[in-house]
Every structure is written in C-alpha cells, then in structure tokens.
Write an enzyme that holds these catalytic residues in place. Structure first.
Site, short mmCIF file in Angstrom:
data_model
loop_
_atom_site.label_atom_id
_atom_site.label_comp_id
_atom_site.label_asym_id
_atom_site.label_seq_id
_atom_site.Cartn_x
_atom_site.Cartn_y
_atom_site.Cartn_z
N LYS A 92 0.78 -1.31 0.02
CA LYS A 92 -0.08 0.09 0.03
C LYS A 92 0.86 1.23 0.03
O LYS A 92 1.89 1.26 0.82
CB LYS A 92 -0.69 0.08 1.40
CG LYS A 92 -1.80 1.19 1.36
CD LYS A 92 -2.94 1.10 0.63
CE LYS A 92 -3.85 2.33 0.08
NZ LYS A 92 -3.37 3.11 -0.84
N GLN A 113 7.15 3.62 4.18
CA GLN A 113 5.65 3.49 4.03
C GLN A 113 5.65 2.17 4.68
O GLN A 113 4.68 2.13 5.52
CB GLN A 113 5.27 3.40 2.37
CG GLN A 113 3.89 3.46 2.38
CD GLN A 113 3.37 4.81 2.18
OE1 GLN A 113 3.71 5.59 1.47
NE2 GLN A 113 2.23 4.97 3.06
N LYS A 116 5.43 3.06 8.30
CA LYS A 116 4.16 4.07 8.57
C LYS A 116 2.74 3.49 8.50
O LYS A 116 2.10 3.71 9.58
CB LYS A 116 4.20 5.14 7.34
CG LYS A 116 3.12 6.24 7.53
CD LYS A 116 2.75 6.82 6.09
CE LYS A 116 4.21 7.77 5.46
NZ LYS A 116 3.83 8.57 4.47
N LYS A 128 5.45 1.78 -3.04
CA LYS A 128 5.42 3.13 -3.51
C LYS A 128 5.77 2.89 -5.04
O LYS A 128 6.42 1.97 -5.56
CB LYS A 128 6.70 3.85 -2.81
CG LYS A 128 6.46 5.66 -3.10
CD LYS A 128 5.45 6.04 -2.10
CE LYS A 128 5.05 7.32 -2.38
NZ LYS A 128 4.37 7.93 -1.36
N GLY A 167 -2.40 8.21 -4.56
CA GLY A 167 -1.84 9.52 -4.93
C GLY A 167 -0.74 9.92 -4.21
O GLY A 167 -0.44 9.25 -3.13
N ASP A 168 0.17 10.72 -4.58
CA ASP A 168 1.24 11.37 -4.11
C ASP A 168 1.54 12.53 -4.92
O ASP A 168 0.71 13.02 -5.59
CB ASP A 168 2.56 10.38 -3.98
CG ASP A 168 3.61 10.74 -2.87
OD1 ASP A 168 3.34 10.70 -1.67
OD2 ASP A 168 4.69 11.63 -3.47
N THR A 211 -4.14 13.93 4.85
CA THR A 211 -2.95 14.19 5.62
C THR A 211 -2.55 15.25 6.47
O THR A 211 -2.23 15.08 7.49
CB THR A 211 -1.85 13.98 4.30
OG1 THR A 211 -2.41 12.80 3.42
CG2 THR A 211 -0.50 13.82 4.80
N SER A 380 -6.73 6.05 3.75
CA SER A 380 -6.87 5.18 2.49
C SER A 380 -7.16 3.89 2.90
O SER A 380 -7.90 3.19 2.16
CB SER A 380 -5.48 5.07 2.01
OG SER A 380 -5.08 6.23 0.99
#
Ligand code: 2IT
Length: 448
Positions: A92, A113, A116, A128, A167-168, A211, A380
């Site tokens: 993810k 990630q 996290k 990612k 997204g990023d 975020t 998410s």
C-alpha cells in the site's frame, strides 16, 4: 558508525548493493539510528536476518511507458512500482509523477511506507511507485494517454488484496480516475484497487483532508502530552502549497494557530500578524501556487522569491509539507536560533538525517513523517474497508476515526520512546514501534 556491528555490516551491504541511491541510503541510515537502541536487546533480529531482508524490496517492477503527445510525437518515460514489504498486509502506498522520480526515491518512500502503514494499526504493507513524468503543463488528453499506457503494464501487478496504490506528488484525483477506469476495463472487474478515488466511484469522504488534518491532530498531541501546551496562538510556518500544506493550514487556523509564513515553489510570504489562510487555500487549489498573487493582493506582506529562505523566518512550530530534503543541518540551526521548538513533518523525510539528529540533541521536539503524516494512508485504509463492505461513512465518522488513529500513533511513538529512555525522541519511538509489528509478522511467516 553504529554501536552495533550488525548494523554496520548491513549498512555496508546496503551501500555496496544500492550504490548511488542516495535517498534510499539516507532513509536506511535514519532508521538504523533507532535500531541501534534495539538490536542488542533482541537477538532474533540478527538471528532471522530481519534487517538484511527488510532493506531489500520484495519486488521491483520497472517498465517502459510509451505515449503520444498532442502533437503526435511518440514519447517515452520510465514507470516503476516498488513492492517493499507485505508482511502485515497488501502493498500500500502512493504513486508519484515528477521529473525527479527514480528508483532511489521510490525505494526510500516504499521503505518508509512500510513502518508508517504499520503504525496506523491497519493491515497494510509498504509500497510506492510512479514515473519520471511531469503532468504539469500537459493537457488532460496527454495525461490520460500516459495513464492508460502506464496501466497497460501495471494492471497485472495490482489488486485490492495484492497492491493498492494511491496518490502522491503529481498524482491526484485526475490521474487516479484515468488509471482506475483503465484498470477496470482491463480486468473486467470493479474493485477498490486504488484509494483516493473520486466520491462518485468509491472514494472516501475526508481522504483529501486526511494528511493535513492528521498532521495537526498529531501536533496537538505532542503539544498536549509532552509540552503541556496547546497550538492556539502559536506562530506556525508551513512549506508546500499541495494538498498536505493547504489542509494543514486550514486545520491550523481552525485550531487557533497563527500562520505567519507559507511557501510554494515560487517563494514564500511572511506576515507576523498572520496570513489569510482562506485566500491561500483557494488560490493554491485553483493554481497550484499562491505566493506571488498573495503578495500582489495584500499590502505590507513580505514576499521572497526563494522558498528555501523561509526556514530563516522566526516561528514556534514548523510544518514542512513540500517534499524530501527541504531542511538541512544549517536550516535546522537557524530554525532553533529563531525560536522554533517543534517541527512536525508533513512531507516524507523533508529533514536530512543530520537535521533530525540536531533537533533531537538541541531540544527541538521533532516528529517524523512516517508517524505525523500517516493520516493520509490511514484514511486510505478506511477507504479500503468501506469498499470491501460496500458502504460509505460520513465525513464526521471518518474524521473521528482519523483523530483516534493519530492519537494512537502518537501514543505508540511516545510510549516506545519512553521505554527506551529517550522520551522526546519520537523518531526513535516511530521507528521501533512501526518495526516491531513487521518483525513479529516476518518471523511468524518464516523465510520468504
Ligand atoms: O506518503 C503517503 O503516505 C502517501 N502518499 C499516501 C499513500 C496512500 O496509500 O494513501
């Protein structure tokens, strides 16, 4: 050099095998700073070669993305997905579209990630991806053709229980929509393979805000629980005019903070009496930047045409929300000198490892992005749950869950930091608390 010989050996291997991957190596070094408190106490880490395995992605997919621009010219970009770790759940993590994207940056982001996502308490592994494609200045048609070409390869690697992108930077609602639509066409199935989707097709209320809002919820916890204070009236500076910075500014205002400086890619504006947050958020949303217009429309405000100069501005709390590598050791020293006593990362690793060490040694309370910006991926995770249950929650319900998750992440970081005798070192707390769950899962699942 670490106290632990094991860490020195694994870092040497990383340096040899990932030579030149500067961002990735920095992320590993920062993580190992914390592991130095743990590896000697837990011999299983070395016995099961956990760190050797952890620093190598489970899978890296690298592919060509050919597409045709509006003039009919055939163009080619590089696409990647780094599937870093699936010990605790499906891969993810977000997708980044930017000229700067390369394997080193995606490996660093996928590595971060993993911890996290573990901290959120939800069952999500780390991944990612992205492309060295800059959607800025491209027409909708060009972006759509690029996304479709990307998905023509990507679809076979992802799925709601396999790998769930989002997204990023450079990858927002438009890109998610085009990718999702083409995925659905190729696999002939409607499922929650992406998060951050539009509300009309399975997105979650509260995801766009998550975020930035989560960052402020985390900052409030730091103030309440460690400094016995509140954000009300505090002088705050924010870098970055993307969704994270904008939503952070909005929540900071709602909680009564005073935003004195904010930057975008063109520069920053400073007003010691407080900036007009509504103007900034509206302008940034419409144009992607605001600072020059802000200076033109507001008398007496200071504008500087270099965003990096903002770190010289006096403030109490700094919220870097732009991208990695924004704050170096010299910036950290200036922030401290000018009164900053708390820095909460909204972006992923905006602070260099030297800056983080400086903050921890010089009484600037620091929160790493893998904890403080986890609100995005947490919501998410909530979007995945809603999709799996075929229902949608209200904004209030999502926001309440987000608040609880941010509180719980803070508590895990703070309790772990205290347990290791470093109560103010939240980076240590985040790394160890995020790692422990992955460690348990990796040991339980054997050598795989
Ligand atoms: O860095 C991040 O946590 C994100 N870009 C969000 C990832 C996600 O899957 O929502």
């Amino acid at each position: 050099m670490y106290k632990s010989e094991y860490l020195n050996r694994v870092l040497a291997e990383v340096n040899a095998k990932s030579a030149g991957q500067v961002e990735f190596i920095k992320a590993v070094e920062e993580f190992f700073d914390s592991m130095d408190f743990l590896v000697d106490k837990n011999p299983d880490i070395e016995k099961y070669s956990i760190l050797e395995r952890l620093v190598v992605p489970e899978r890296v997919i690298s592919f060509r993305v050919p597409w045709v621009d509006d003039k009919g010219v055939i163009r080619v970009n590089n696409g990647w997905r780094v599937e870093f770790n699936s010990a605790i759940g499906p891969y993810k993590g977000g997708m980044r579209f930017d000229k700067s994207v390369n394997l080193s940056i995606l490996k660093f982001l996928g590595f971060e990630q993993t911890f996290k996502n573990s901290l959120t308490g939800l069952p999500m592994g780390g991944g990612k991806g992205g492309a060295d494609f800059d959607p800025r200045g491209k027409s909708d048609g060009e972006v759509m053709r690029f996304c479709q070409s990307f998905m023509a390869e990507f679809y076979r690697h992802i799925g709601p229980n396999t790998d769930v992108p989002a997204g990023d930077l450079g990858f927002g609602a438009r890109e998610i929509g085009y990718m999702f639509g083409y995925y659905k066409k190729l696999v002939n199935e409607w499922n929650g393979v992406f998060t951050g989707k539009g509300l009309s097709y399975g997105g979650s209320l509260g995801r766009p805000e998550a975020t930035g809002y989560g960052l402020l919820y985390f900052a409030q916890e730091m103030l309440h629980e460690i400094l016995h204070d509140d954000i009300k009236g505090k002088k705050v500076i924010i870098s970055g005019s993307g969704k994270v910075g904008g939503m952070a500014a909005q929540k900071a205002k709602e909680l009564g903070a005073c935003l004195v400086a904010m930057s975008d890619i063109e520069g920053f504006v400073y007003d010691p009496n407080g900036l007009d947050v509504d103007y900034i958020v509206a302008k940034a949303k419409a144009k992607g930047m605001f600072s020059k217009d802000y200076a033109a429309d507001h008398k007496g405000v200071k504008f500087v045409g270099d965003p990096h100069e903002m770190w010289k501005t006096p403030c109490e709390i700094a919220l870097p929300c732009a991208t990695q590598g924004e704050i170096h050791l010299e910036d950290a020293k200036l922030l401290k000198k000018n009164g900053c006593y708390m820095l909460v990362e909204g972006a992923n690793m905006p602070c260099d490892v030297e800056a983080i060490r400086y903050f921890n040694e010089n009484d600037v309370l620091f929160a790493p992005g893998k904890a403080s910006n986890a609100g995005g991926v947490a919501v998410s995770g909530l979007e995945m749950s809603q999709n799996a249950m075929h229902l949608s929650w209200t904004f209030e319900e999502v926001d309440a869950r987000l608040k609880d998750i941010m509180k719980s992440i803070f508590n895990k970081c703070y309790e772990t930091a205290k347990k290791y005798g470093q109560p103010r070192n939240l980076a240590l707390g985040a790394n160890i608390a995020g790692f422990e769950k992955v460690l348990d899962a990796m040991i339980a699942q054997g050598v795989c």
